[in-house]
Write an enzyme that holds these catalytic residues in place. Sequence first.
Site, PDB file in Angstrom:
ATOM      1  N   LYS A 142       0.821  -1.177  -0.079  1.00 60.43           N
ATOM      2  CA  LYS A 142       0.172  -0.096   0.047  1.00 60.43           C
ATOM      3  C   LYS A 142       0.913   1.218  -0.012  1.00 60.43           C
ATOM      4  O   LYS A 142       0.600   2.304  -0.792  1.00 60.43           O
ATOM      5  CB  LYS A 142      -0.976  -0.121   1.124  1.00 60.43           C
ATOM      6  CG  LYS A 142      -1.545   1.247   1.469  1.00 60.43           C
ATOM      7  CD  LYS A 142      -2.639   1.075   2.732  1.00 60.43           C
ATOM      8  CE  LYS A 142      -1.831   0.647   4.044  1.00 60.43           C
ATOM      9  NZ  LYS A 142      -1.138   1.950   4.544  1.00 60.43           N
ATOM     10  N   THR A 143       1.765   1.380   0.934  1.00 56.91           N
ATOM     11  CA  THR A 143       2.667   2.556   0.875  1.00 56.91           C
ATOM     12  C   THR A 143       3.466   2.739  -0.348  1.00 56.91           C
ATOM     13  O   THR A 143       3.625   3.820  -0.542  1.00 56.91           O
ATOM     14  CB  THR A 143       3.601   2.468   2.214  1.00 56.91           C
ATOM     15  OG1 THR A 143       2.880   2.099   3.505  1.00 56.91           O
ATOM     16  CG2 THR A 143       4.553   3.761   2.395  1.00 56.91           C
TER      17      THR A 143
ATOM     18  N   ASP B 174      -4.688   7.959   3.382  1.00 52.72           N
ATOM     19  CA  ASP B 174      -4.323   6.653   3.649  1.00 52.72           C
ATOM     20  C   ASP B 174      -5.053   6.204   4.734  1.00 52.72           C
ATOM     21  O   ASP B 174      -5.554   6.916   5.532  1.00 52.72           O
ATOM     22  CB  ASP B 174      -2.721   6.593   4.003  1.00 52.72           C
ATOM     23  CG  ASP B 174      -2.106   5.243   4.482  1.00 52.72           C
ATOM     24  OD1 ASP B 174      -2.644   4.307   3.759  1.00 52.72           O
ATOM     25  OD2 ASP B 174      -1.156   5.085   4.926  1.00 52.72           O
ATOM     26  N   GLU B 175      -5.132   4.795   4.981  1.00 57.64           N
ATOM     27  CA  GLU B 175      -6.051   4.119   5.763  1.00 57.64           C
ATOM     28  C   GLU B 175      -7.301   4.612   6.164  1.00 57.64           C
ATOM     29  O   GLU B 175      -7.749   5.001   7.291  1.00 57.64           O
ATOM     30  CB  GLU B 175      -5.081   4.415   7.508  1.00 57.64           C
ATOM     31  CG  GLU B 175      -3.659   3.727   7.358  1.00 57.64           C
ATOM     32  CD  GLU B 175      -3.739   2.199   7.432  1.00 57.64           C
ATOM     33  OE1 GLU B 175      -4.835   1.657   7.409  1.00 57.64           O
ATOM     34  OE2 GLU B 175      -2.514   1.644   7.534  1.00 57.64           O
TER      35      GLU B 175
ATOM     36  N   GLN C  11      -9.547  -4.093   8.298  1.00 57.95           N
ATOM     37  CA  GLN C  11      -8.660  -3.768   9.170  1.00 57.95           C
ATOM     38  C   GLN C  11      -9.125  -2.294   9.855  1.00 57.95           C
ATOM     39  O   GLN C  11      -8.410  -1.659  10.507  1.00 57.95           O
ATOM     40  CB  GLN C  11      -7.462  -3.507   8.544  1.00 57.95           C
ATOM     41  CG  GLN C  11      -6.680  -4.603   7.888  1.00 57.95           C
ATOM     42  CD  GLN C  11      -5.277  -4.445   7.536  1.00 57.95           C
ATOM     43  OE1 GLN C  11      -4.384  -4.006   7.867  1.00 57.95           O
ATOM     44  NE2 GLN C  11      -5.070  -4.235   5.924  1.00 57.95           N
TER      45      GLN C  11
ATOM     46  N   ARG D 257       0.157  -9.381  10.909  1.00 58.24           N
ATOM     47  CA  ARG D 257       1.463  -8.691  11.255  1.00 58.24           C
ATOM     48  C   ARG D 257       2.462  -9.949  11.297  1.00 58.24           C
ATOM     49  O   ARG D 257       3.547  -9.422  11.056  1.00 58.24           O
ATOM     50  CB  ARG D 257       1.412  -8.186  12.616  1.00 58.24           C
ATOM     51  CG  ARG D 257       0.514  -7.140  13.058  1.00 58.24           C
ATOM     52  CD  ARG D 257       0.193  -6.014  12.143  1.00 58.24           C
ATOM     53  NE  ARG D 257      -0.833  -6.220  11.025  1.00 58.24           N
ATOM     54  CZ  ARG D 257      -0.865  -5.704   9.896  1.00 58.24           C
ATOM     55  NH1 ARG D 257       0.084  -4.754   9.426  1.00 58.24           N
ATOM     56  NH2 ARG D 257      -2.013  -5.862   9.175  1.00 58.24           N
TER      57      ARG D 257
END
Length: 725
Positions: free
Chosen positions: A34-35, A220-221, A251, A605
């Site tokens: 994503k980043t 983002d997020e 998430q 994670r």
Amino acid sequence: MSNPIVQQLNPSQRRAVQTVDGPVLIIAGPGSGKTMVITHRIAYLVDTIQISPFQILAVTFTNKAANEMRDRLVNLIRGKAHAVTVKTFHAFCSSVLRRYGKHIGLGSDYTIFDSEDQRDALKMAMEEVEVDPKRYPIRGIQSAISRAKSTMLDVHRFKTKGQSFYDEIVGKVYGSYERILSANNGVDFDDLLLKTLIIFKSQPSVLEQYQKRFFHVMVDEFQDTNIVQYQLAKILSGSFRNLCVVGDPDQAIYSWRNADIRNILSFQQDFPDAALIELEENYRSTGNILDVAKGLISANKQRIEKKIWTVKERGSHIVVHECFTGKEEANFIMEEINRLMTKKNRMLNDVAIMYRINAQSRALEEACLRYGIRYRIIGGVRFYHRREVKDLISFLRVINNPGDQISLLRVINIPPRGLGTRSIEKIIMCSRREHLSVYEVIQGIIEGNIPEHQLSSRSLKALEGFFLTIEELRVSAGVIDISQTIEMLLEKIGYRNYLEQTGNLEDRWDNILELKGMAQEFISGDSSGDLTALLEHLALVSDVDTLKENSDGITLITLHQAKGLEFPVVFMTGMEEGLLPHYRSMDSEEGIEEERRLCYVGITRAKQELYMTRAFRRGLMGSSGSSIPSRFLQEMPQDLLSGPQLIRQKSRYAQVIKDTDILEDEVEEIPMPVLKTGDKIEHKIFGNGIIISLSGNSFDQEVVVAFKDAGVKRLLLGYAPIEKV
């Protein structure tokens, strides 16, 4: 010739980068890059589309994420990266308020109140309106006010919409709290967002300036946005409609911070022409870890269906281990860490231990000390909340903004200078009588303009010393840098001598030196060296921002804080009903779904190895009863789990306590109580209640119970820790 910016991307990532016109919704599964997509999209806009970097805004939720984006952009577009605005929502809004807060009566030197400051202000507010904090806990009222602000309800609208007596109580405190904030020239975290939105809506010329500047807006997020943040994103992109949001409904774990999952679920309804792009390839986890996560999250209804997959190896099975107590659980984890280091050459910083609530960390910390394993704990007593650090920051706040009464009252007698509680109360009474700030009253008393203060000559002398020190520092702050201001402050108030008298000088002075060093770094990275900018930076630092990924030690962290991080080895502890899912979530399907998403976040994670542990008896927060396995363990593909299989009705330790002897090898079924409407029952958490209805049968039987203190709850008989009375 292919474009080098997109050359290394997979087809979905490439499409996300190159779709630059109009609204875009990118559903990014965990570990899907994503980043990288966000930063490459910005680089593509700048280098290929020739958009000015000055016209691009990217907002996220942590300084850590923002810093990572900036670092990647420097590698991609070099010097142009510094012209791109990459900030957290709160930092962006704070910069708007510094420039335009005057339109709503906010001075540019305003103070950002953290949670502790908010509680101090709320104590004052509750005292003012005569609301008893024992009957109405401060934290509950703090949450209610935060929720109101996050849904754009000011005091007037909150009082209008209030439907209960509790709402009436909150409304009274809310009004007083807002008056205190205004008198202190202060804002809380929710105000940073809401007041910025108010300025944009009430000042068209200010809004137009930002709308014309930002040709592209990226969030983002996005699943973590609340209503105000979504409104900000929409209004900022209102002119060009180039709004790109990136997130994953699976998430969404911050409803307790007022995040609203409906924002991402309804984005396509708000923008029917939005392009939908799904990033489904996972580059982080092994196949087994990913399949366990997919099996779990498929039980949720509030989601956007996607297929996450990986080309990585299948990897080892997920280890599920059951222990008798929390101490035994911690010992097992430490022994396993030692084994991994010896047999698999793991490093300590490869390992994270995750838990649902901070109270679980105590047994783990003690085990680390017993086994001699170095650790770092995220979310304990934050560095900036340690007493000596908070003292120093409070002094700096008063120097910057004398109207900050909360900070002033914290340090007015630090170090002790002869201003006792009664003297301070007299000063506060003068402030209320004269309708002046506390600092203005102090100045008036010292200059002889307020003779009716009833302070003794000793108190007057002490007050004068405090006032003259602050004034001297305020004058000096305009000509010397922040680091020198801190040095001068420490010398003027004799803070080192004060710490020597209070004990534990070495550790506490080290914290002061750390703060000084941080201020020096800030000067190096911020050419203005401005005290207001430093205090803003300190107020917006979060626990995760301080995580040093290469430090030598295992990481102890809550599941909520672990979001956005990754580790080769993850231990998820406390896989029990009442912990994960947490008992407070059990009265609604939405609550259980959020807990399931939290479990999903924890699983994803892990890069290579994942352990899930539980204790039959945990002894957490005074509880001594037994627990049953988390329902989430049963929702995972059982063929991918190894270790003792935790069948729904069975446990290694079930009913094996007899005459204080523990027979660990015995396994028996937990008896299911036979219940009917009208039966009285006792629940381990909710207390006594009466069954008002039943449905279903056997383990999946649902009971609706009216509890004496906890109200009406829906419970699954197979999971609920209840006994017939």
